[in-house]
Write a protein that holds these residues in place. Sequence first.
Motif, short mmCIF file in Angstrom:
data_model
loop_
_atom_site.label_atom_id
_atom_site.label_comp_id
_atom_site.label_asym_id
_atom_site.label_seq_id
_atom_site.Cartn_x
_atom_site.Cartn_y
_atom_site.Cartn_z
N SER A 108 0.83 -1.21 0.00
CA SER A 108 0.00 0.00 0.00
C SER A 108 0.86 1.26 0.00
CB SER A 108 -0.93 0.02 1.21
OG SER A 108 -1.87 -1.01 1.13
N GLU A 109 1.91 1.25 0.79
CA GLU A 109 2.79 2.42 0.90
C GLU A 109 3.60 2.67 -0.37
OE1 GLU A 109 3.13 4.72 3.41
OE2 GLU A 109 1.41 3.75 4.36
N THR A 110 4.03 1.61 -1.02
CA THR A 110 4.92 1.75 -2.18
C THR A 110 4.18 1.70 -3.52
OG1 THR A 110 5.36 -0.62 -2.35
CG2 THR A 110 6.84 0.69 -0.92
N GLY A 111 2.97 1.15 -3.51
CA GLY A 111 2.25 0.97 -4.76
C GLY A 111 2.83 -0.15 -5.61
N THR A 112 3.58 -1.05 -4.98
CA THR A 112 4.25 -2.15 -5.68
C THR A 112 3.74 -3.48 -5.17
OG1 THR A 112 6.24 -0.79 -5.90
CG2 THR A 112 6.51 -3.15 -6.26
N ASP A 113 3.45 -4.39 -6.07
CA ASP A 113 3.05 -5.75 -5.74
C ASP A 113 4.31 -6.52 -5.36
OD1 ASP A 113 2.45 -8.51 -5.91
OD2 ASP A 113 0.94 -8.16 -7.45
N PRO A 114 4.43 -7.02 -4.10
CA PRO A 114 5.65 -7.71 -3.67
C PRO A 114 6.02 -8.92 -4.53
CG PRO A 114 4.27 -7.23 -1.78
CD PRO A 114 3.46 -6.90 -3.00
N GLY A 115 5.04 -9.59 -5.13
CA GLY A 115 5.30 -10.78 -5.91
C GLY A 115 5.44 -10.54 -7.40
N SER A 116 5.38 -9.28 -7.81
CA SER A 116 5.48 -8.95 -9.23
C SER A 116 6.95 -8.88 -9.68
CB SER A 116 4.81 -7.60 -9.51
OG SER A 116 5.60 -6.54 -9.01
N LYS A 117 7.13 -8.67 -10.97
CA LYS A 117 8.48 -8.52 -11.52
C LYS A 117 9.19 -7.30 -10.91
CE LYS A 117 7.06 -5.96 -15.66
NZ LYS A 117 7.54 -4.67 -15.23
N ASP A 118 8.42 -6.34 -10.40
CA ASP A 118 8.98 -5.14 -9.79
C ASP A 118 9.15 -5.25 -8.29
OD1 ASP A 118 8.94 -3.82 -12.30
OD2 ASP A 118 6.80 -3.39 -12.03
N GLY A 119 8.81 -6.40 -7.73
CA GLY A 119 8.89 -6.61 -6.28
C GLY A 119 10.32 -6.74 -5.80
N GLY A 120 10.48 -7.34 -4.65
CA GLY A 120 11.82 -7.43 -4.10
C GLY A 120 11.97 -8.49 -3.04
N GLU A 121 13.11 -8.40 -2.37
CA GLU A 121 13.43 -9.36 -1.31
C GLU A 121 12.98 -8.81 0.04
OE1 GLU A 121 17.31 -11.64 -3.03
OE2 GLU A 121 17.64 -10.11 -1.54
N PHE A 122 12.58 -9.76 0.88
CA PHE A 122 12.14 -9.43 2.22
C PHE A 122 12.83 -10.36 3.21
CE2 PHE A 122 8.89 -7.89 -0.54
CZ PHE A 122 8.39 -6.76 0.06
N SER A 123 12.92 -9.88 4.43
CA SER A 123 13.42 -10.70 5.53
C SER A 123 12.25 -10.95 6.47
CB SER A 123 14.54 -9.95 6.27
OG SER A 123 14.88 -10.62 7.46
N ILE A 124 12.15 -12.17 6.96
CA ILE A 124 11.16 -12.50 7.99
C ILE A 124 11.93 -13.01 9.20
CG2 ILE A 124 9.18 -13.90 8.66
CD1 ILE A 124 8.46 -14.11 5.69
N ARG A 125 11.83 -12.29 10.30
CA ARG A 125 12.48 -12.69 11.55
C ARG A 125 11.41 -13.24 12.49
NH1 ARG A 125 14.26 -8.08 13.04
NH2 ARG A 125 12.88 -7.74 14.79
N VAL A 126 11.66 -14.41 13.05
CA VAL A 126 10.69 -15.08 13.92
C VAL A 126 11.16 -14.96 15.37
CG1 VAL A 126 9.46 -17.23 14.37
CG2 VAL A 126 10.26 -16.72 12.05
N GLU A 127 10.32 -14.34 16.20
CA GLU A 127 10.62 -14.18 17.62
C GLU A 127 9.57 -14.92 18.44
OE1 GLU A 127 10.61 -9.97 18.18
OE2 GLU A 127 12.48 -9.70 17.08
N CYS A 128 10.04 -15.70 19.41
CA CYS A 128 9.14 -16.48 20.26
C CYS A 128 9.60 -16.33 21.71
CB CYS A 128 9.15 -17.95 19.80
SG CYS A 128 8.00 -19.00 20.68
N PRO A 129 9.15 -15.27 22.39
CA PRO A 129 9.60 -15.02 23.76
C PRO A 129 9.25 -16.17 24.71
CG PRO A 129 8.14 -13.26 22.99
CD PRO A 129 8.17 -14.31 21.94
N GLY A 130 10.26 -16.66 25.41
CA GLY A 130 10.05 -17.72 26.38
C GLY A 130 9.56 -19.02 25.78
N ASN A 131 9.80 -19.22 24.50
CA ASN A 131 9.34 -20.42 23.77
C ASN A 131 7.83 -20.65 23.90
OD1 ASN A 131 11.74 -21.13 22.56
ND2 ASN A 131 12.44 -22.27 24.35
N ASP A 132 7.08 -19.56 24.12
CA ASP A 132 5.62 -19.64 24.16
C ASP A 132 5.10 -19.38 22.75
OD1 ASP A 132 2.90 -19.41 24.51
OD2 ASP A 132 3.03 -17.96 26.17
N LYS A 133 4.71 -20.46 22.06
CA LYS A 133 4.31 -20.35 20.65
C LYS A 133 3.14 -19.39 20.44
CE LYS A 133 6.20 -24.67 19.07
NZ LYS A 133 6.07 -25.77 18.17
#
Length: 184
Positions: A108-133
Amino acid sequence: MGLVDWTSYNKGDKSSNGAKYLKLEAGKSYRIRPVFKPHVFYKYFIERPQGGFGQAITDSPEDCVIKSKYGEESKMRFAVNVIDRSDSSIKVLEGPISILKQFSNWASETGTDPGSKDGGEFSIRVECPGNDKKKTRYNVSFINYVPFTEDEKALIKSGGMSDLEQLYKASPQDQIEAKLYGSE
């Protein structure tokens, strides 16, 4: 629900269905490149009396036999094909809607479809405090605009992607109870 637009929300082993999945584990970061559109669906996760979990997708979360008979609520989830930068293969990323909302905000902010030819790379960081899923948090960060390489285009065209609509097809209402609570 099915395929949706990116802005509609402000382990890697092969499974028995042949799809390769990107398993998001606590304490790790993943670098991915979305491919095309995400698929949204409603899924039950039910602990079985004999042990383990039953999983099933419903096409009618409000009128489902599981909700009316057992009072269980399905969870809205999404899946998308991604290029896993750790091994350059296409995998299915399935996750909570909170991840999709972060992609949606970026789109919405960029006006770009993340999965399109104009998209890009993303990082997903997973945090699980105290191993509480139940407290797991997924932080999505944009890295850079990256067009698909010629090799990636060839991989996409050669059928390297999973058919998300088929993979996440709803269970018929007359079979969903057995799938969740039975031995299936």
